[in-house]
Design a protein around this motif. Structure first.
Motif, short mmCIF file in Angstrom:
data_model
loop_
_atom_site.label_atom_id
_atom_site.label_comp_id
_atom_site.label_asym_id
_atom_site.label_seq_id
_atom_site.Cartn_x
_atom_site.Cartn_y
_atom_site.Cartn_z
N GLN A 138 24.85 18.10 27.03
CA GLN A 138 23.62 17.63 27.79
C GLN A 138 22.85 19.00 28.36
OE1 GLN A 138 25.43 14.27 30.40
NE2 GLN A 138 23.21 14.39 30.60
N ASP A 169 20.61 22.01 28.55
CA ASP A 169 19.10 22.31 27.92
C ASP A 169 18.96 23.80 28.31
OD1 ASP A 169 17.28 22.35 26.15
OD2 ASP A 169 15.94 20.76 27.28
N LYS A 211 15.97 15.46 39.60
CA LYS A 211 14.90 14.95 38.91
C LYS A 211 13.84 15.93 39.01
CE LYS A 211 15.89 10.13 38.07
NZ LYS A 211 15.35 8.88 38.13
N ARG A 257 6.43 15.87 31.36
CA ARG A 257 7.62 14.76 31.35
C ARG A 257 8.58 14.90 32.37
NH1 ARG A 257 12.04 15.92 26.47
NH2 ARG A 257 13.03 14.40 28.15
N ARG A 315 12.12 15.29 33.94
CA ARG A 315 13.32 15.72 33.21
C ARG A 315 14.63 15.67 34.24
NH1 ARG A 315 12.12 19.56 28.89
NH2 ARG A 315 9.56 19.50 28.92
N LEU A 341 19.52 16.88 29.08
CA LEU A 341 19.03 15.98 28.41
C LEU A 341 19.41 14.65 28.99
CD1 LEU A 341 20.17 17.06 24.65
CD2 LEU A 341 17.79 17.22 25.73
N TRP A 342 18.67 13.57 28.80
CA TRP A 342 18.74 12.44 29.48
C TRP A 342 20.08 11.64 28.67
CZ3 TRP A 342 16.79 10.82 33.98
CH2 TRP A 342 15.30 11.29 34.11
N ASP A 387 20.75 9.19 27.03
CA ASP A 387 20.47 8.40 25.87
C ASP A 387 19.90 9.38 24.91
OD1 ASP A 387 18.04 8.87 27.01
OD2 ASP A 387 17.32 6.90 26.78
N GLU A 388 19.71 10.48 25.10
CA GLU A 388 19.29 11.62 24.21
C GLU A 388 20.50 12.19 23.44
OE1 GLU A 388 14.93 13.22 25.79
OE2 GLU A 388 16.53 13.82 26.87
N VAL A 389 21.61 12.21 23.96
CA VAL A 389 22.73 12.66 23.22
C VAL A 389 23.40 11.70 22.22
CG1 VAL A 389 25.07 13.65 23.63
CG2 VAL A 389 23.06 14.03 25.33
N ARG A 390 23.33 12.04 20.87
CA ARG A 390 23.94 11.26 20.06
C ARG A 390 25.38 10.89 20.24
NH1 ARG A 390 20.88 13.17 14.52
NH2 ARG A 390 18.60 12.51 14.95
#
Length: 375
Positions: free
Chosen positions: A108, A110, A143, A149, A151, A168-169, A171-174
């Motif tokens: 996660q 960044d 937050k 946006r 973050r 990363l949120w 749901d942004e990590v595969r």
């Protein structure tokens, strides 16, 4: 205070405590950038920003933001619109929780930033938050809004400063589906032991000693071309041995790592299980999977056995000597008894011979004496 330009000004919201801060980039890139050129004459290739309606180039001051709707309509969005978003994080880093650092998945992570205190009034609450994070051994989850946006961020202590990592949120990590091998593989303990040996041989490294060798080599090439000199030659690739199995590869890797560190590699050459792969066995290394070390007691017992060995040999020799002596005595006794028996037999024979001689003499005398006749 860092002498660099802040990229965002706002405040940390810590409950009812507000800490004015400035957001500063914590990292910088040293990568060498290239320009696009026309290969025929070396002329620069430039991208010009042109207004489609007026068909003319515009300056940066004339450029704003706009959102393209589904039908192609452009909706202008100004900086003032973004600053007045109806959310608390528009100009605030809003701390929502404190969690252990190991709860954060490195995937996660960044961009990284430093949070600089915004003036003297911010010094006390800034220090309070920093020391609270230190004592709790936790990180703060917050937050914030940046570049159009909202973050997610993680605040932690670095030295005497508070740093923030953009996250990363979730749901942004595969998910790693389809990445791992889809076949069943069995790893033997010997292979794990060799992998452990290779890890131990390579050991640790001071990250300060690592540098970008590619960038250094590229700078040398640029300098040589600028001076009209001959370009440095690329080093010859290291000759690769024919390794046919994983065990051979691991053993060769451990050997190479040891030799690169100037360590001696003991052992005799062996052939690999697969034909054609030469492997040099390494010294047996104790790992967490190996048998435990022998204690001092075991070594003492072994030494005692070695010490007792000569004594045991002496006892054995003594027993052999005693047996020989006993055998000699028995032999002597038998010989003596035999001699005595022989002597008795000889004496008996002599006595019998004497008696026979006497008897024969008496018989002869009787024959020689004439008998008297009676009237």
């Amino acid at each position: 205070m860092l002498h660099v330009r802040s990229i965002w000004n706002g405040a940390i919201s810590f409950g009812l405590v507000s800490i004015p801060i400035k957001l500063v980039n914590a990292t910088e890139s040293h990568a060498i950038s290239f320009r696009q050129i026309h290969t025929e004459d070396g002329g620069r290739i430039r991208y010009r920003k042109v207004c489609e309606l007026e068909d003319r180039e515009v300056s940066g001051a004339e450029i704003g933001k706009g959102y393209e709707d589904a039908d192609g309509t452009i909706i202008p969005i100004t900086d003032e619109d973004l600053a007045n978003l109806p959310i608390p994080t528009a100009r605030t880093i809003d701390i929502v929780a404190f969690v252990p650092a190991d709860r954060i998945d490195p995937l996660q992570m960044d961009a990284a930033y430093y949070l600089a205190a915004g003036g003297a009034p911010a010094a006390k609450p800034y220090t309070l938050l920093r020391e609270a994070l230190k004592r709790s051994n936790k990180v703060a989850i917050a937050k914030y809004a940046l570049r159009g946006r909202e973050r997610l961020g993680m605040l932690r202590v670095v030295g005497n400063a508070i740093a923030m990592h953009g996250l990363l949120w979730p749901d942004e990590v595969r998910a790693p589906e389809g990445v791992a091998p889809d076949v069943d593989v069995t790893v033997r303990d010997k292979e794990l032991d060799l992998a452990d040996a290779l890890m131990d041989t390579l050991g640790e490294v001071d990250l300060e000693d690592l540098h970008d060798e590619y960038r250094v080599a590229l700078e040398e090439v640029i300098a040589a071309k600028a001076a009209g000199e001959e370009l440095p030659e690329a080093p010859a690739p290291a000759p690769g041995g024919k390794v046919l199995d994983l065990m051979a590869a691991l053993e060769k890797s451990v050997r190479a790592a040891k030799e690169s560190r100037g360590e001696e590699v003991a052992g005799e050459a062996e052939e690999a299980a697969e034909a054609g792969a030469e492997v040099t066995p390494l010294p047996r290394r104790r790992t967490t999977r190996a048998a435990p070390k022998e204690t001092g007691g075991k070594k003492t017992t072994a030494a005692a056995k070695k010490t007792a060995a000569p004594a045991s040999k002496s006892k054995s020799a003594a027993k052999k000597t005693t047996a020989k002596q006993t055998t000699a005595k028995q032999t002597t006794a038998k010989q003596t008894t035999a001699k005595q028996t022989t002597a008795k037999q000889t004496t008996a024979k002599k006595t019998a011979a004497k008696k026979a001689t006497k008897a024969a003499t008496k018989a002869a005398e009787k024959k020689a004496t004439p008998r008297k006749r009676t009237a």
